[in-house]
Motif scaffolding. Structure first.
Motif, PDB file in Angstrom:
ATOM      1  N   GLU B 204       0.831  -1.206   0.000  1.00 54.78           N
ATOM      2  CA  GLU B 204       0.000   0.000   0.000  1.00 54.78           C
ATOM      3  C   GLU B 204       0.870   1.263   0.000  1.00 54.78           C
ATOM      4  OE1 GLU B 204       0.220  -2.143   2.479  1.00 54.78           O
ATOM      5  OE2 GLU B 204       0.966  -1.007   4.204  1.00 54.78           O
ATOM      6  N   ALA B 205       2.033   1.193   0.630  1.00 55.68           N
ATOM      7  CA  ALA B 205       2.918   2.365   0.679  1.00 55.68           C
ATOM      8  C   ALA B 205       3.492   2.673  -0.703  1.00 55.68           C
ATOM      9  CB  ALA B 205       4.051   2.115   1.670  1.00 55.68           C
ATOM     10  N   ILE B 206       3.726   1.645  -1.492  1.00 58.02           N
ATOM     11  CA  ILE B 206       4.255   1.855  -2.850  1.00 58.02           C
ATOM     12  C   ILE B 206       3.180   2.471  -3.736  1.00 58.02           C
ATOM     13  CG2 ILE B 206       5.267   0.717  -4.860  1.00 58.02           C
ATOM     14  CD1 ILE B 206       7.036   0.671  -2.318  1.00 58.02           C
ATOM     15  N   LEU B 207       1.964   1.941  -3.641  1.00 56.72           N
ATOM     16  CA  LEU B 207       0.880   2.481  -4.476  1.00 56.72           C
ATOM     17  C   LEU B 207       0.624   3.953  -4.139  1.00 56.72           C
ATOM     18  CD1 LEU B 207      -1.660  -0.511  -4.496  1.00 56.72           C
ATOM     19  CD2 LEU B 207       0.017   0.136  -6.242  1.00 56.72           C
ATOM     20  N   ALA B 208       0.731   4.295  -2.860  1.00 57.26           N
ATOM     21  CA  ALA B 208       0.454   5.677  -2.452  1.00 57.26           C
ATOM     22  C   ALA B 208       1.429   6.677  -3.058  1.00 57.26           C
ATOM     23  CB  ALA B 208       0.507   5.767  -0.921  1.00 57.26           C
ATOM     24  N   LEU B 209       2.608   6.206  -3.484  1.00 57.07           N
ATOM     25  CA  LEU B 209       3.608   7.121  -4.050  1.00 57.07           C
ATOM     26  C   LEU B 209       3.225   7.592  -5.450  1.00 57.07           C
ATOM     27  CD1 LEU B 209       6.930   5.332  -2.975  1.00 57.07           C
ATOM     28  CD2 LEU B 209       5.889   7.353  -1.934  1.00 57.07           C
ATOM     29  N   ASP B 210       2.458   6.798  -6.177  1.00 61.11           N
ATOM     30  CA  ASP B 210       2.078   7.118  -7.559  1.00 61.11           C
ATOM     31  C   ASP B 210       3.319   7.498  -8.388  1.00 61.11           C
ATOM     32  OD1 ASP B 210       0.674   7.601  -9.879  1.00 61.11           O
ATOM     33  OD2 ASP B 210      -0.083   9.569  -9.252  1.00 61.11           O
ATOM     34  N   LEU B 211       4.249   6.571  -8.489  1.00 61.72           N
ATOM     35  CA  LEU B 211       5.501   6.834  -9.206  1.00 61.72           C
ATOM     36  C   LEU B 211       5.243   7.223 -10.657  1.00 61.72           C
ATOM     37  CD1 LEU B 211       7.775   3.905  -7.916  1.00 61.72           C
ATOM     38  CD2 LEU B 211       7.695   6.264  -7.094  1.00 61.72           C
ATOM     39  N   ALA B 212       4.383   6.473 -11.319  1.00 65.76           N
ATOM     40  CA  ALA B 212       4.144   6.751 -12.744  1.00 65.76           C
ATOM     41  C   ALA B 212       3.486   8.113 -12.933  1.00 65.76           C
ATOM     42  CB  ALA B 212       3.287   5.641 -13.343  1.00 65.76           C
ATOM     43  N   GLY B 213       2.607   8.491 -12.020  1.00 63.57           N
ATOM     44  CA  GLY B 213       1.926   9.782 -12.144  1.00 63.57           C
ATOM     45  C   GLY B 213       2.863  10.951 -11.976  1.00 63.57           C
ATOM     46  N   ASN B 214       3.903  10.749 -11.184  1.00 67.05           N
ATOM     47  CA  ASN B 214       4.869  11.832 -10.946  1.00 67.05           C
ATOM     48  C   ASN B 214       6.035  11.823 -11.937  1.00 67.05           C
ATOM     49  OD1 ASN B 214       4.388  13.487  -8.270  1.00 67.05           O
ATOM     50  ND2 ASN B 214       3.653  11.397  -7.895  1.00 67.05           N
ATOM     51  N   ALA B 215       6.172  10.727 -12.669  1.00 70.31           N
ATOM     52  CA  ALA B 215       7.337  10.595 -13.554  1.00 70.31           C
ATOM     53  C   ALA B 215       7.423  11.682 -14.634  1.00 70.31           C
ATOM     54  CB  ALA B 215       7.344   9.204 -14.182  1.00 70.31           C
ATOM     55  N   PRO B 216       6.319  12.061 -15.280  1.00 67.60           N
ATOM     56  CA  PRO B 216       6.462  13.110 -16.301  1.00 67.60           C
ATOM     57  C   PRO B 216       7.019  14.420 -15.738  1.00 67.60           C
ATOM     58  CG  PRO B 216       4.356  11.984 -16.542  1.00 67.60           C
ATOM     59  CD  PRO B 216       4.953  11.504 -15.250  1.00 67.60           C
ATOM     60  N   ARG B 217       6.553  14.836 -14.566  1.00 72.33           N
ATOM     61  CA  ARG B 217       7.060  16.071 -13.961  1.00 72.33           C
ATOM     62  C   ARG B 217       8.551  15.935 -13.638  1.00 72.33           C
ATOM     63  NH1 ARG B 217       8.362  17.111  -8.966  1.00 72.33           N
ATOM     64  NH2 ARG B 217       7.318  15.240  -8.163  1.00 72.33           N
ATOM     65  N   VAL B 218       8.929  14.786 -13.131  1.00 76.22           N
ATOM     66  CA  VAL B 218      10.338  14.550 -12.798  1.00 76.22           C
ATOM     67  C   VAL B 218      11.197  14.677 -14.056  1.00 76.22           C
ATOM     68  CG1 VAL B 218      11.954  12.740 -12.067  1.00 76.22           C
ATOM     69  CG2 VAL B 218       9.878  13.165 -10.751  1.00 76.22           C
ATOM     70  N   GLY B 219      10.746  14.062 -15.140  1.00 82.65           N
ATOM     71  CA  GLY B 219      11.474  14.156 -16.406  1.00 82.65           C
ATOM     72  C   GLY B 219      11.552  15.591 -16.916  1.00 82.65           C
ATOM     73  N   GLU B 220      10.433  16.283 -16.827  1.00 83.72           N
ATOM     74  CA  GLU B 220      10.411  17.683 -17.313  1.00 83.72           C
ATOM     75  C   GLU B 220      11.378  18.548 -16.505  1.00 83.72           C
ATOM     76  OE1 GLU B 220       6.334  18.780 -16.901  1.00 83.72           O
ATOM     77  OE2 GLU B 220       5.676  17.275 -18.369  1.00 83.72           O
ATOM     78  N   GLN B 221      11.381  18.370 -15.184  1.00 85.25           N
ATOM     79  CA  GLN B 221      12.273  19.209 -14.371  1.00 85.25           C
ATOM     80  C   GLN B 221      13.738  18.853 -14.618  1.00 85.25           C
ATOM     81  OE1 GLN B 221      10.925  19.014 -10.279  1.00 85.25           O
ATOM     82  NE2 GLN B 221       9.468  20.682 -10.607  1.00 85.25           N
ATOM     83  N   ALA B 222      14.027  17.571 -14.806  1.00 86.41           N
ATOM     84  CA  ALA B 222      15.414  17.187 -15.117  1.00 86.41           C
ATOM     85  C   ALA B 222      15.864  17.859 -16.409  1.00 86.41           C
ATOM     86  CB  ALA B 222      15.528  15.675 -15.228  1.00 86.41           C
ATOM     87  N   ALA B 223      14.991  17.844 -17.408  1.00 91.49           N
ATOM     88  CA  ALA B 223      15.338  18.471 -18.698  1.00 91.49           C
ATOM     89  C   ALA B 223      15.511  19.979 -18.532  1.00 91.49           C
ATOM     90  CB  ALA B 223      14.264  18.148 -19.723  1.00 91.49           C
ATOM     91  N   ALA B 224      14.618  20.587 -17.769  1.00 96.67           N
ATOM     92  CA  ALA B 224      14.677  22.046 -17.593  1.00 96.67           C
ATOM     93  C   ALA B 224      15.933  22.473 -16.853  1.00 96.67           C
ATOM     94  CB  ALA B 224      13.430  22.522 -16.840  1.00 96.67           C
ATOM     95  N   LEU B 225      16.463  21.612 -16.009  1.00 97.51           N
ATOM     96  CA  LEU B 225      17.664  21.969 -15.241  1.00 97.51           C
ATOM     97  C   LEU B 225      18.848  22.278 -16.147  1.00 97.51           C
ATOM     98  CD1 LEU B 225      17.475  19.476 -12.223  1.00 97.51           C
ATOM     99  CD2 LEU B 225      17.586  21.971 -12.065  1.00 97.51           C
ATOM    100  N   LEU B 226      18.879  21.661 -17.333  1.00 98.72           N
ATOM    101  CA  LEU B 226      20.018  21.891 -18.236  1.00 98.72           C
ATOM    102  C   LEU B 226      20.154  23.367 -18.612  1.00 98.72           C
ATOM    103  CD1 LEU B 226      19.934  18.835 -20.682  1.00 98.72           C
ATOM    104  CD2 LEU B 226      21.639  19.329 -18.909  1.00 98.72           C
TER     105      LEU B 226
END
Lengths: 447, 480
Positions: B204-226
């Motif tokens: 239940e703790a893993i599902l609550a993280l919603d990794l896939a739902g947050n992944a696009p934002r993580v990718g966008e911010q990594a790209a923007a950091l450049l």
């Protein structure tokens, strides 16, 4: 119970036979370790452990899975084999998996461990007492360890690999502290007790502690530094982790990315990985049962290559240098026995050549700020001194550095002729000299 | 197993131990990692062993073995006594322990869904979806995601009459996108760096993280950091997100208030402490906004248990109250040095390690601010998120932390993104400059499963509750 190399190989070979997969690999690590720890001039921890672990890698086509256990009864071995196959069954195809490496069979002659075995609890206690004595006599406080490790490694796979070896090491450290802020450090690492002089070690640390009392401040800035071998070892270990393995190179995320063949640092710097050098304690095989090769990493300042395992050798079209870690691992192959080529200068001559600079005994808590630029930060510890007009003068409070290492190694003053073996032991250590570097950025100080 | 523990205690006493305890620890672990579209590893591991700790001739001895047979256990008990006797040759004073009750009890950590009951297919699908979503950005050249599950069963017995069974699950997951360009590699992680978030709990703790739902934002911010601005080199006000505050607490409050460090027992490896015994009740560690507790009773945190590894019940204790040092983390032996009883901080990394003083859940108690109000109240500064690098001296005074991402704060609003932001400071000055702490709505417990200490090395699983906090006159942009 610690298994001999032969016993470990027998277990590995039997485990391969239990694994119902297209290909299977078994790695057995077996060892005993004992460590006597002292602080406040008395032994406060005295510990020993024995363990044997089996790690199985199963391959179904290009799908792989791993399971491990330290339970060695038939039921546990079968459960481990089944778990590895089950993991492989669920894994997606990995087109890059080249299959398990082929190889040869036989037990490699390990290092002679008689000099380790004799270092039992009573001799460790005697050594600890000898290390403590100079501190105690001088009204100082000593803390450190004396330890011994004995270990066997065996690897067998379904493609003919059946290799095993064994080794051991003796290690000692001491930190000696005074009431007025001084501290000193000394260490020893070797394949036996030959040459280990605990009384001299204790005396060296006590002397440094006495000389570093009442340390003074130094304004941050760029200084010439003499780094003692322990400090150089810290830097080299980070280079190994960040760049000398094939994985960061293949991901183009290391300081070597796109720079193989390029003049990277001063032409007097040569770095290799060499597990079999006489002064080191490396094992002769890796965790895929491949013979460890001597690998030139930087030659005359030019980036030459990286260490590989079977996966990354195939991926990059390079030879397998025999640097695999136990599967699976997030780091890829690693250089665990780095060696820097010796120079022709004594540490005393280095100090004598410096008009104004800083002497660093060792670093503490080094970490990475920018991996591709190899920018590291960390603190000095246990004997930082001002060098003025060719002599160690005032002790200094600990300093923080934030420094690009390639830049520092491009401003080389000299390399020490004497090299010291430094590291955690159990197969991993660096063989390093002292360095004189013309530019080193200290960015802060503990007040 | 109770019989084997009793056998170990009996063998140790027969061999001459004045005190003995024994711990049988059984673990099951599963690790799954995905990197840039490839499943790098699926590993299942199990381990079983016993550690026997004794006091004989006034000194400690400890021996551990994976040979769980009567002969193997007797041999370990005898070796522990022999080690204690060898240690006694340098004894300055016999070991003494603060009193503790004799407990017969069981304790179980929270877990709704056994993570080992979830199929590998489901776990891989979740990781692969997050991995792919991060790489939707072309600049993201490396993506990493992983899950780790642990089930621990422990049985502790002592010659003072305790027999305690404990079991718990831990679940951890996280994702990181790395953008590459211009000679830089810039990470962006969720929900935290260095492996993500880790808790005592189940699937239940893993599902609550919603990794896939947050992944696009993580990718966008990594790209923007450049293309983000470099960190300015200056003295300024900083607001630090809760995960970085957690690590700041860990390094500059948690470790220096471990009583074994204060007493010098960890000097040669981890170091000592800038705090002394006489500072208790008197030292101003931080501003009046800084109150810190060590609390092993917070359900679901990595620092939670029923009893520590020498049989002391879990407790909540103030280390710092309103900025003043009020306590240390202690063991039975070290607590006696300050005339107290143990507050239950002895923990071992498995059956083959002797317990050490370790953090439980060491938390900065919440303040009264919301994060938006904190930013709106700041005229000029930098907001830091998510640790990228950490370093601190051996007395825990001089630290330097780098974060993955930052934003300028101008006139109460977040402005330009900043790459490679870092800050440095001296512990009491830094905590003394804390002028605001976020409220309980922003307070979160972060798991840190990689705390190294001791020789031989032990890796502890600890936790920290923290909310965003603000600090003034902080040096940023070191070496930038």
């Amino acid at each position: 119970m610690r298994l001999s190399a032969e016993e470990a190989l027998a277990l590995a070979t039997r485990a391969v036979g239990l694994t119902a997969a297209d290909e299977a690999e078994a790695v057995v690590t077996s060892g005993s370790a004992a460590l006597t720890r002292f602080a406040g001039n008395r032994i406060h921890q005295n510990v020993a452990e024995r363990d044997t672990r089996l790690t199985l890698r199963a391959a179904l086509g290009t799908r792989t899975g791993v399971a491990s256990t330290n339970l060695l009864d038939e039921e546990a071995l079968a459960r481990c084999a089944s778990a590895a196959v089950e993991a492989a069954r669920h894994a997606p195809e990995d087109p890059g998996f080249p299959g398990l490496p082929a190889g040869e069979s036989g037990v490699l002659a390990g290092r002679d461990t008689a000099g380790v075995t004799v270092f039992d609890a009573s001799r460790r206690a005697e050594a600890a007492a000898a290390i403590i004595a100079p501190a105690s006599a001088a009204g100082l406080v000593a803390a450190g360890t004396v330890s011994q490790s004995l270990y066997s490694l065996a690897v067998a796979n379904s493609r003919g690999v059946a290799r095993a070896t064994s080794s051991g090491d003796v290690r000692a450290t001491v930190l000696t502290m005074g009431a007025s802020g001084g501290s000193g450090w000394a260490s020893w690492l070797g394949a036996s007790t030959a040459g280990f002089d605990p009384a001299a070690m204790g005396a060296r640390a006590a002397d440094t502690a006495a000389r570093s009392a009442e340390p003074e401040t130094l304004d941050p800035g760029t200084y010439t530094v003499v780094l003692a071998p322990e400090a150089v070892s810290d830097i080299l270990e980070f280079m190994g982790w960040l760049g000398f393995g094939a994985k960061p190179l293949s991901e183009e995320g290391s300081f070597l990315a796109g720079r193989i063949g390029e003049q990277l640092v001063d032409p007097r710097i040569t770095i290799s990985d060499d597990a079999l050098a006489p002064k080191t304690i490396g094992l002769g095989i890796d965790f895929e049962g491949q013979l460890r090769q001597r690998v030139p990493l930087i030659e005359a300042g030019v980036a030459r290559g990286v260490v590989t395992d079977s996966y990354f050798a195939a991926k990059l079209g390079l030879p397998n240098t025999g640097h695999a870690l136990p599967a699976p691992n997030p780091y890829g192959p690693l250089a665990l026995n780095l060696k820097m080529g010796a120079g022709d200068t004594t540490e005393a001559d280095m100090i004598a050549s410096v008009e104004r600079g800083v002497y660093v005994t060792r670093f503490h808590y080094v970490n990475v700020e920018e991996p591709m630029k190899l920018v590291l930060t960390g603190m000095t510890r246990d004997g930082t001194f001002m060098i003025e007009n060719g002599q160690l003068t005032r002790p200094l409070k600990n300093l923080r550095f934030t420094q690009g290492i390639l830049d520092a190694f491009s401003h080389l003053g000299a390399i020490g002729a004497e090299r010291v073996l430094v590291g955690p032991g159990e197969g991993g250590a660096t063989l390093v000299p002292a360095l004189l570097l013309d530019r080193w950025e200290f960015t802060g100080q503990t007040g | 197993m109770r019989d084997l523990v009793a056998l170990a205690l009996d063998a140790a006493q027969t061999a001459g131990a004045r005190y003995a305890d024994a711990r049988v620890v059984e673990t099951r672990q599963q690790t799954i990692s995905v990197r840039t579209g490839r499943v790098e590893g699926i590993e299942n591991a199990e381990s079983l062993g016993i550690g026997v700790r004794v006091i004989a001739d006034g000194a400690w001895g400890f021996a551990a073995t994976s040979e769980i047979t009567p002969d193997g256990i007797r041999a370990a008990a005898h070796e522990a006594v022999a080690l204690a006797r060898a240690a006694a040759s340098t004894l300055l004073a016999p070991v003494r322990l603060a009193d503790v009750g004799a407990y017969t009890d069981t304790w179980t950590g929270p877990c709704e869904t056994d993570p080992f009951s979830i199929s590998l297919d489901d776990k891989l699908a979740l990781l692969l979806a997050a991995d792919e979503a991060m790489r939707a950005e072309e600049a993201v050249r490396i993506s990493s995601s992983a899950m780790d599950f642990l089930h621990v069963k422990k049985l502790f017995g002592s010659t003072e009459g305790s027999m305690i069974e404990q079991s718990y699950f831990e679940s951890q997951a996280g994702i990181t996108a790395y953008s590459l360009g211009g000679g830089e590699m810039l990470p962006r992680s969720y929900p935290n760096s260095h492996g993500g978030q880790a808790v005592q709990g189940g699937w239940e703790a893993i599902l609550a993280l919603d990794l896939a739902g947050n992944a696009p934002r993580v990718g966008e911010q990594a790209a923007a950091l450049l293309s983000a601005a470099p960190c300015p080199a200056e003295m300024t006000t900083v607001i630090i997100d809760s995960s970085q505050v957690a690590l700041q607490v860990h390094e500059s409050i948690g470790h220096p208030t471990e009583l074994d460090r204060v007493l010098g027992d960890e000097a040669a490896f981890a170091g000592t402490s800038w705090v002394g015994l006489t500072d208790l009740g008197a030292l101003r560690y931080g501003s009046e906004h800084v109150s810190v507790t060590a609390d092993a009773t917070i359900p679901g945190s990595l620092g939670a248990f029923g009893y520590d590894d020498e049989g002391v019940p879990a407790q909540r204790d103030y280390l710092i109250r309103d900025g003043i040092l009020t306590g240390f983390q202690s063991s039975r032996e070290s607590a006696l040095e300050i005339g107290r009883t143990s507050n239950g901080c002895m923990r071992a990394d498995g059956w083959n390690r002797q317990p050490l003083v370790r953090m439980t859940t060491v938390s900065l108690e919440p303040g009264s601010w919301t994060l938006p109000d904190l930013i709106a109240d700041t005229e000029r500064g930098i907001y830091f998120e998510t640790n990228n690098s950490w370093s601190i001296d051996d007395r825990r005074l001089n630290f330097q932390f780098a974060c993955e991402i930052g934003w300028e704060i101008t006139n109460g609003k977040l402005g330009r993104m900043i790459k490679n932001p870092n800050y440095t400071g001296i512990t009491p000055e830094f905590w003394g400059s804390c002028d605001a702490v976020g409220n309980r709505d922003h307070w979160q417990v972060w798991g840190i499963p990689n705390c190294g200490k001791g020789e031989p090395m032990q890796v502890a699983h600890v936790a920290h509750g923290a909310a965003p906090a603000r600090f003034t006159n902080v040096r940023v942009g070191v070496g930038r």
